[in-house]
Design a protein around this motif. Structure first.
Motif, short mmCIF file in Angstrom:
data_model
loop_
_atom_site.label_atom_id
_atom_site.label_comp_id
_atom_site.label_asym_id
_atom_site.label_seq_id
_atom_site.Cartn_x
_atom_site.Cartn_y
_atom_site.Cartn_z
N ALA A 188 51.75 41.72 36.51
CA ALA A 188 52.57 41.04 37.50
C ALA A 188 51.74 40.32 38.55
CB ALA A 188 53.51 42.04 38.17
N LEU A 189 50.65 40.95 38.99
CA LEU A 189 49.83 40.36 40.04
C LEU A 189 49.05 39.14 39.56
CD1 LEU A 189 48.46 43.59 41.76
CD2 LEU A 189 50.11 41.96 42.71
N GLY A 190 48.91 38.99 38.26
CA GLY A 190 48.20 37.83 37.72
C GLY A 190 49.10 36.63 37.53
N LYS A 191 50.39 36.78 37.79
CA LYS A 191 51.36 35.71 37.59
C LYS A 191 51.93 35.25 38.92
CE LYS A 191 52.74 37.42 33.02
NZ LYS A 191 53.86 37.95 32.21
N PRO A 192 52.59 34.07 38.95
CA PRO A 192 53.25 33.61 40.17
C PRO A 192 54.31 34.63 40.60
CG PRO A 192 53.07 31.84 38.58
CD PRO A 192 52.66 33.09 37.88
N SER A 197 43.16 36.96 41.07
CA SER A 197 42.11 36.73 40.10
C SER A 197 41.88 38.00 39.27
CB SER A 197 40.80 36.35 40.80
OG SER A 197 40.29 37.44 41.54
N THR A 198 41.26 37.82 38.11
CA THR A 198 40.98 38.96 37.24
C THR A 198 40.07 39.96 37.91
OG1 THR A 198 41.22 37.54 35.29
CG2 THR A 198 40.09 39.64 34.98
N ASN A 199 39.08 39.47 38.64
CA ASN A 199 38.15 40.36 39.34
C ASN A 199 38.86 41.18 40.42
OD1 ASN A 199 35.96 39.51 37.84
ND2 ASN A 199 35.34 37.95 39.33
N SER A 200 39.76 40.54 41.14
CA SER A 200 40.49 41.24 42.20
C SER A 200 41.38 42.33 41.61
CB SER A 200 41.34 40.25 43.00
OG SER A 200 40.53 39.31 43.66
N ILE A 201 42.03 42.02 40.50
CA ILE A 201 42.88 43.01 39.84
C ILE A 201 42.04 44.17 39.31
CG2 ILE A 201 44.42 43.43 37.88
CD1 ILE A 201 45.44 40.56 38.23
N GLY A 202 40.89 43.84 38.75
CA GLY A 202 40.01 44.88 38.23
C GLY A 202 39.52 45.81 39.32
N MET A 203 39.14 45.26 40.47
CA MET A 203 38.71 46.08 41.59
C MET A 203 39.84 46.95 42.10
SD MET A 203 36.26 43.45 43.73
CE MET A 203 35.98 44.68 45.00
N LEU A 204 41.04 46.40 42.12
CA LEU A 204 42.20 47.16 42.57
C LEU A 204 42.47 48.34 41.64
CD1 LEU A 204 44.66 47.40 44.49
CD2 LEU A 204 45.90 45.96 42.86
N LEU A 205 42.45 48.10 40.34
CA LEU A 205 42.71 49.16 39.38
C LEU A 205 41.63 50.24 39.42
CD1 LEU A 205 43.96 47.15 36.26
CD2 LEU A 205 45.32 48.33 37.99
N SER A 206 40.40 49.86 39.74
CA SER A 206 39.33 50.85 39.81
C SER A 206 39.55 51.85 40.94
CB SER A 206 37.97 50.15 40.00
OG SER A 206 37.88 49.56 41.28
N SER A 207 40.36 51.47 41.93
CA SER A 207 40.63 52.38 43.04
C SER A 207 41.39 53.61 42.58
CB SER A 207 41.42 51.65 44.14
OG SER A 207 42.73 51.31 43.70
N ILE A 208 42.15 53.49 41.49
CA ILE A 208 42.85 54.66 40.94
C ILE A 208 41.83 55.69 40.46
CG2 ILE A 208 44.52 55.46 39.22
CD1 ILE A 208 45.58 52.63 39.05
N GLY A 209 40.82 55.21 39.74
CA GLY A 209 39.80 56.10 39.22
C GLY A 209 38.98 56.74 40.32
N PHE A 210 38.59 55.96 41.34
CA PHE A 210 37.81 56.51 42.44
C PHE A 210 38.60 57.56 43.21
CE2 PHE A 210 35.42 52.38 42.14
CZ PHE A 210 34.22 52.97 41.75
N ALA A 211 39.89 57.30 43.41
CA ALA A 211 40.74 58.27 44.10
C ALA A 211 40.89 59.54 43.27
CB ALA A 211 42.12 57.67 44.39
N GLY A 212 41.06 59.38 41.96
CA GLY A 212 41.17 60.54 41.08
C GLY A 212 39.90 61.34 41.03
#
Length: 324
Positions: A188-192, A197-212
């Motif tokens: 959803a975040l990659g669409k209007p 950006s792909t990099n921004s989404i990737g960094m955001l998703l990595s926050s799940i792993g760091f929190a876990g």
């Protein structure tokens, strides 16, 4: 890519119905070693015969091999750790799994740029190294009033245990939430109207792993100090907070809070539930982890299908609010 994930996850989840229980009968070390051998076979067969057909077959073989590792290893932790420290041990196990998933994506993505064959070569070498390290491992197995465990009776008893089935169902739901929400939000975040950006989404998703990763030791201490059920309720509260924030019209503005909360809550809940599983049927821990693992990872496999409609309602409402 999605087909290779499905071909791995389905045998991985389904085979767990039996593999943990087999460790009660034949021993944890034997089942872990067999799983590593099968996983090595699946990895190296692609290196030797790099075709799409062999790749798909290899993913099935890897899934079967991995299905022997997860429940037997969890039962082994329950065998060697005393009850008073079991929560911390399970918290460490959850952190290790989270770290492995994060590093797997990172290293796999890097090796894919060089050549996907190298990813399978590395997987084969790592599993072979672990196999050599576990060769001297002391063996543990289940026990019963008759001395040895009957595989069929152990599984039947486990299926009839309402606590195990309830915890397994909870594990299914947690993975539906834990995997389904970020899967959809990444799309959803990659669409209007967002177009991240792909990099921004990737960094955001990595926050799940760091929190876990951070949640494991904390959740383990909470589980041992406050109690298994109390820790579970804390995890449930964090997941409910995630759902509430996701339903808010301003969710795109607070998504950097939503996903870490999801990661922390998921690991906290999994830590407490995994600890309880070890204590419900202490004589047949492998059978208990079998059913728990099967239900839990079926939630992983089916999560995109079961959450996309709910997420679509949330995100479409949020988009309308932002546009207005």
């Amino acid at each position: 890519m999605s087909l290779t994930i499905t071909l791995y996850m389905m045998p991985f989840a389904i085979s767990q119905i039996f593999t943990g229980a087999l460790s009660d009968v034949y021993g944890r070390a034997r089942i872990i070693s067999l799983g590593l051998v099968i996983y090595c076979l699946g990895s190296f067969i692609v290196v030797l015969y790099p075709t799409i057909e062999v790749l798909l077959l290899a993913r099935v073989i890897q899934g079967i091999g991995s299905s022997m590792l997860s429940p037997a290893a969890m039962a082994l932790v329950g065998d060697v750790v005393e009850s008073k420290g079991l929560g911390k041990a399970m918290g460490g196990t959850m952190s290790s799994m989270t770290l492995g998933m994060a590093l797997g994506v990172l290293i796999g993505g890097y090796l894919a740029l060089i050549g996907w064959i190298y990813a399978f070569m590395l997987l084969g070498l790592v599993s072979l190294s672990i196999l050599l390290l576990t060769m001297g491992l002391r063996d543990y197995r289940g026990c019963s009033s008759h001395g040895t465990v009957n595989l069929r009776l152990a599984l039947l008893k486990t299926f009839r245990n309402k606590i195990i089935m309830l915890i397994g169902a909870a594990g299914f739901i947690i993975f539906v939430i834990r995997i389904g929400i970020p899967t959809y939000l990444a799309d959803a975040l990659g669409k209007p109207p967002y177009q991240w950006s792909t990099n921004s989404i990737g960094m955001l998703l990595s926050s799940i792993g760091f929190a876990g990763l951070a949640a494991g030791p904390i959740a383990g201490c909470i589980t041992d100090k406050l109690g298994r059920v109390q820790a579970a309720f804390i995890g449930i509260g964090l997941l409910l907070a995630t759902s509430i924030m996701l339903a808010m019209p301003i969710w795109p503005l607070i998504v950097s809070i939503i996903l870490p909360t999801l990661g922390f809550g998921g690991v906290t809940l999994f830590t407490s539930l995994s600890t309880i599983i070890m204590e419900v049927e202490p004589q047949t821990k492998g059978a208990a982890t079998s059913i728990y693992g099967f239900l839990r990872f079926m939630g992983y496999a089916l999560s995109p299908l079961t959450t996309i409609n709910a997420c679509l309602l949330y995100t479409s409402d949020a988009a309308d609010e932002l546009d207005g």
